[in-house]
Design an enzyme around this catalytic site. Structure first.
Site, PDB file in Angstrom:
ATOM      1  N   GLY A 262      44.381 -60.706 123.333  1.00  0.00           N
ATOM      2  CA  GLY A 262      45.534 -61.523 122.953  1.00  0.00           C
ATOM      3  C   GLY A 262      46.689 -60.611 122.642  1.00  0.00           C
ATOM      4  O   GLY A 262      46.504 -59.422 122.429  1.00  0.00           O
TER       5      GLY A 262
ATOM      6  N   CYS B 169      39.095 -56.289 123.405  1.00  0.00           N
ATOM      7  CA  CYS B 169      40.405 -55.929 122.870  1.00  0.00           C
ATOM      8  C   CYS B 169      40.674 -56.645 121.546  1.00  0.00           C
ATOM      9  O   CYS B 169      40.006 -56.378 120.549  1.00  0.00           O
ATOM     10  CB  CYS B 169      41.484 -56.217 123.913  1.00  0.00           C
ATOM     11  SG  CYS B 169      43.044 -55.453 123.503  1.00  0.00           S
ATOM     12  N   TYR B 170      41.599 -57.594 121.530  1.00  0.00           N
ATOM     13  CA  TYR B 170      41.861 -58.349 120.300  1.00  0.00           C
ATOM     14  C   TYR B 170      40.570 -58.961 119.769  1.00  0.00           C
ATOM     15  O   TYR B 170      40.321 -58.962 118.560  1.00  0.00           O
ATOM     16  CB  TYR B 170      42.875 -59.457 120.599  1.00  0.00           C
ATOM     17  CG  TYR B 170      43.314 -60.243 119.372  1.00  0.00           C
ATOM     18  CD1 TYR B 170      44.413 -59.838 118.635  1.00  0.00           C
ATOM     19  CD2 TYR B 170      42.614 -61.374 118.976  1.00  0.00           C
ATOM     20  CE1 TYR B 170      44.811 -60.538 117.516  1.00  0.00           C
ATOM     21  CE2 TYR B 170      43.008 -62.091 117.854  1.00  0.00           C
ATOM     22  CZ  TYR B 170      44.113 -61.670 117.127  1.00  0.00           C
ATOM     23  OH  TYR B 170      44.496 -62.373 116.018  1.00  0.00           O
TER      24      TYR B 170
ATOM     25  N   HIS C 103      39.536 -53.563 128.697  1.00  0.00           N
ATOM     26  CA  HIS C 103      39.469 -54.869 129.364  1.00  0.00           C
ATOM     27  C   HIS C 103      38.537 -54.814 130.574  1.00  0.00           C
ATOM     28  O   HIS C 103      38.980 -54.457 131.671  1.00  0.00           O
ATOM     29  CB  HIS C 103      40.865 -55.297 129.831  1.00  0.00           C
ATOM     30  CG  HIS C 103      41.772 -55.688 128.722  1.00  0.00           C
ATOM     31  ND1 HIS C 103      41.824 -56.967 128.208  1.00  0.00           N
ATOM     32  CD2 HIS C 103      42.654 -54.963 127.993  1.00  0.00           C
ATOM     33  CE1 HIS C 103      42.710 -57.018 127.237  1.00  0.00           C
ATOM     34  NE2 HIS C 103      43.236 -55.822 127.072  1.00  0.00           N
TER      35      HIS C 103
ATOM     36  N   GLU D 180      37.570 -57.213 132.325  1.00  0.00           N
ATOM     37  CA  GLU D 180      37.922 -58.245 133.313  1.00  0.00           C
ATOM     38  C   GLU D 180      38.976 -57.777 134.312  1.00  0.00           C
ATOM     39  O   GLU D 180      39.216 -58.426 135.329  1.00  0.00           O
ATOM     40  CB  GLU D 180      38.389 -59.519 132.598  1.00  0.00           C
ATOM     41  CG  GLU D 180      39.798 -59.479 132.001  1.00  0.00           C
ATOM     42  CD  GLU D 180      39.865 -58.840 130.618  1.00  0.00           C
ATOM     43  OE1 GLU D 180      38.950 -58.071 130.264  1.00  0.00           O
ATOM     44  OE2 GLU D 180      40.849 -59.109 129.898  1.00  0.00           O
TER      45      GLU D 180
ATOM     46  N   GLY E  55      46.951 -79.852 153.027  1.00  0.00           N
ATOM     47  CA  GLY E  55      46.771 -78.690 152.158  1.00  0.00           C
ATOM     48  C   GLY E  55      45.314 -78.509 151.765  1.00  0.00           C
ATOM     49  O   GLY E  55      44.474 -79.374 152.025  1.00  0.00           O
ATOM     50  N   VAL E  56      45.021 -77.379 151.124  1.00  0.00           N
ATOM     51  CA  VAL E  56      43.640 -77.053 150.771  1.00  0.00           C
ATOM     52  C   VAL E  56      43.071 -78.070 149.773  1.00  0.00           C
ATOM     53  O   VAL E  56      41.963 -78.590 149.973  1.00  0.00           O
ATOM     54  CB  VAL E  56      43.554 -75.658 150.093  1.00  0.00           C
ATOM     55  CG1 VAL E  56      42.109 -75.255 149.886  1.00  0.00           C
ATOM     56  CG2 VAL E  56      44.309 -74.618 150.883  1.00  0.00           C
ATOM     57  N   ASP E  57      43.821 -78.335 148.710  1.00  0.00           N
ATOM     58  CA  ASP E  57      43.236 -79.106 147.616  1.00  0.00           C
ATOM     59  C   ASP E  57      42.886 -80.528 148.047  1.00  0.00           C
ATOM     60  O   ASP E  57      41.763 -80.988 147.833  1.00  0.00           O
ATOM     61  CB  ASP E  57      44.194 -79.142 146.414  1.00  0.00           C
ATOM     62  CG  ASP E  57      44.578 -77.738 145.960  1.00  0.00           C
ATOM     63  OD1 ASP E  57      43.887 -76.790 146.365  1.00  0.00           O
ATOM     64  OD2 ASP E  57      45.576 -77.598 145.230  1.00  0.00           O
TER      65      ASP E  57
ATOM     66  N   LYS F 179      41.110 -71.912 142.233  1.00  0.00           N
ATOM     67  CA  LYS F 179      41.516 -72.017 143.641  1.00  0.00           C
ATOM     68  C   LYS F 179      40.542 -71.307 144.591  1.00  0.00           C
ATOM     69  O   LYS F 179      40.205 -71.840 145.646  1.00  0.00           O
ATOM     70  CB  LYS F 179      42.913 -71.410 143.802  1.00  0.00           C
ATOM     71  CG  LYS F 179      43.546 -71.681 145.146  1.00  0.00           C
ATOM     72  CD  LYS F 179      44.277 -72.994 145.129  1.00  0.00           C
ATOM     73  CE  LYS F 179      44.937 -73.324 146.442  1.00  0.00           C
ATOM     74  NZ  LYS F 179      45.771 -74.532 146.303  1.00  0.00           N
TER      75      LYS F 179
END
Ligand code: XMP
Length: 516
Positions: free
Chosen positions: A60, A87-88, A175, A177, A231-233, A372
């Site tokens: 954060g 981290c935080y 981090h 990630e 579209g994709v969605d 996505k």
């Protein structure tokens, strides 16, 4: 909070106000474990009620000492659920459990070299003795809480990782990630699979089975309608709902005539011919063109196209008997962002469907737990063609915002043909899909040229190609000169009325990706 996939072992990512939470949630999913982002002030009772398999405390932006800094319900550490803090999240864990977090002004930002001090430790199992990590912090832990072992350090951070396996508490100052952390994904996998014992069961097949079961349960024997845009969605929604309930689904494809070459045909081919979905194809080009005649203001174009879309859609929808549900392609990031109070204003339009008086459908949003990249993977697994699964972002108003000035059928045809050449040429060259978006723009100007012995007075085509990660910022793509030359030649030779090609070398900011 949502209970989308309760039967799956779930990891909660506690959000301490960082964009990192989303990234962590995605990394957990990449490790084939279902994850959800929850607010940092979730109570121990709520956690017990929903029994997640593990918790990750995100980083954060705040200092743990800042007034109003986000805190955690400390009873959560006592629940026996494995907790991993980044981290935080690590500083908070240290502070909450009696460690020392000195208030220093020495931060550490960017790459650092991590040295593992305890080869026998659990979290860093398999991490090389020294490796590269990504740091972004000001405060850091001076001494860990009692019972914790310090497992790694960097040159400026003496406690770069710590763990108390007895209490199932783990933390890293860096981090994991972030892609820059060399063993980051491995650390996340070790925590999830080895420490928390969560099997990697969030696979494409499971996602599909799970979602299909959910749709069946929700919809029963009712009929469902779905708006298709190409579209994709919306395509993945249609394919999924169809997998779940077959011919209880009707799709309405409002073709406003502003699509790219062959896109409308592709939608019909895919959904009507391949999937055998009951598809209503509304060819509304004429209707749109007459509404747009004489309109050159970009905002007005967008407004007209947007309003007309819903008008056409509901005209068709209300012709069908007994439809109860409207399927919509809301994604997980939309849900997270709508849940966040400040973002709600910007994003709320997603759910504001302008139902006409007396018309209402209940919403089903089968993608609302997915990111996505997962939506694309589901689409591919369901057999949607590559052109749809990997379709570049394309504005709802389509080519209307790529034709500067008034829109006519002729201009649409011209742009479609030039754009098809751009897509073909860059597409063949960009096999890795490193360019985010590429397309043509037809401006409302003409210039003098010469072709053969003839003087010409034609339009230019502007080629736009950008590199980007999220469309928030972008840089113009450094396309090879030979590729630009080939596109230019082909466009001028093959598209009547075009006598110049220009390449847009503007980044975003200050430019936008689209021209209108
Ligand atoms: P800009 O032009 O603002 O675009 O840099 C950022 C991204 O959004 C896409 N875009 C749209 N998408 N409806 C959409 O669904 C729209 O009206 C619209 N306008 C822009 C654009 O293609 C880029 O990816």
């Amino acid at each position: 909070m949502t209970d989308y996939h309760n039967e799956q072992p779930t990891v909660f990512v506690l959000d301490f106000g960082a964009q990192y939470a989303q990234l962590i949630a995605r990394r957990v999913r990449e490790a084939r474990v279902y994850s959800e982002i929850v607010p940092h002030d979730v109570t121990a009772e709520e956690i017990e009620r929903r029994h997640p398999a593990a918790l990750i405390l995100s980083g954060g932006p705040a200092s743990v000492y800042a007034p109003g800094a986000p805190r955690l319900d400390k009873r959560i550490y006592e629940l026996g659920i494995p907790v991993l803090g980044f981290c935080y999240g690590m500083q908070l864990m240290a502070l909450d459990l009696g460690g020392d977090v000195p208030h220093t002004d020495i931060g550490e930002y960017g790459f650092a070299e991590l040295t593992v001090m305890e080869p026998e430790c659990r979290l860093l199992d398999g991490v090389a003795a020294t490796s590269q990590v990504w740091m972004s912090h000001r405060d850091s832990v001076g001494a860990p809480p009692e019972g914790f072992l310090v497992t790694a350090r960097t040159a400026t951070t003496p406690v770069a990782a710590m763990e108390d396996p007895g209490r199932r508490l783990y933390a890293t100052q860096f981090h994991p990630e972030v892609a820059h952390t060399e063993f980051g994904q491995q650390i996340i996998r070790t925590f999830l699979h080895d420490i928390a014992g969560i099997p990697p069961v969030w696979t494409m097949v499971n996602i599909i089975d799970d979602t299909v079961a959910r749709i069946r349960e929700q919809v029963g024997a009712d009929r469902v309608i779905c708006g298709l845009s190409g579209g994709v969605d919306s395509s993945v929604v249609a394919a999924l709902v169809h997998r779940a309930i077959g011919d209880q689904l009707t799709c309405v494809f409002v073709d406003h005539g502003m699509l790219r070459l062959d896109e409308a045909e592709q939608v019909v081919r895919t959904f009507r011919d391949q999937f055998r979905i009951d598809l209503v194809h509304v060819d509304a080009e004429q209707r749109y063109l007459s509404l747009l005649a004489g309109v050159s203001d970009p905002e007005q174009k967008r407004r007209i196209i947007g309003e007309e879309f819903w008008k056409v859609f509901f005209e068709e929808a209300t012709k069908l008997e007994g439809v109860k549900w409207l399927a919509q392609g809301t994604l997980y990031p939309d849900v997270i962002e709508s849940g966040n109070k400040t973002a709600a204003k910007i994003k709320s339009h997603h759910n504001l469907i302008p139902f006409p008086a007396g018309v209402h459908f209940d919403l089903i949003e089968p993608l609302k737990a997915l990111f996505k990249d997962e939506v694309r993977a589901v689409g591919a697994e369901l057999g949607l063609p590559d052109e749809i699964v990997h379709r570049q972002p394309f504005p709802g108003p389509g080519l209307a915002v790529r034709i500067i000035g008034e829109i006519t059928h002729e201009k649409l045809e011209t742009l479609r043909r030039a754009d098809a050449i751009i897509r073909e040429e860059i597409g063949e060259w960009d096999t890795e899909r490193s360019v985010w978006q590429y397309f043509g723009v037809l401006p409302d100007i003409r210039s003098v040229g010469v072709m053969g012995d003839e003087r010409t007075y034609g339009h230019p085509i502007i080629v736009r190609a950008v590199a980007s990660a999220d469309a928030m910022t972008a840089d113009w793509a450094r396309l090879p000169h030979d590729l630009l030359a080939k596109m230019s030649n082909r466009i001028i030779n093959e598209v009547e009325g075009i006598n110049r090609v220009a390449y847009d070398i503007t980044s975003k900011p200050p430019g936008t990706i689209e021209w209108e």
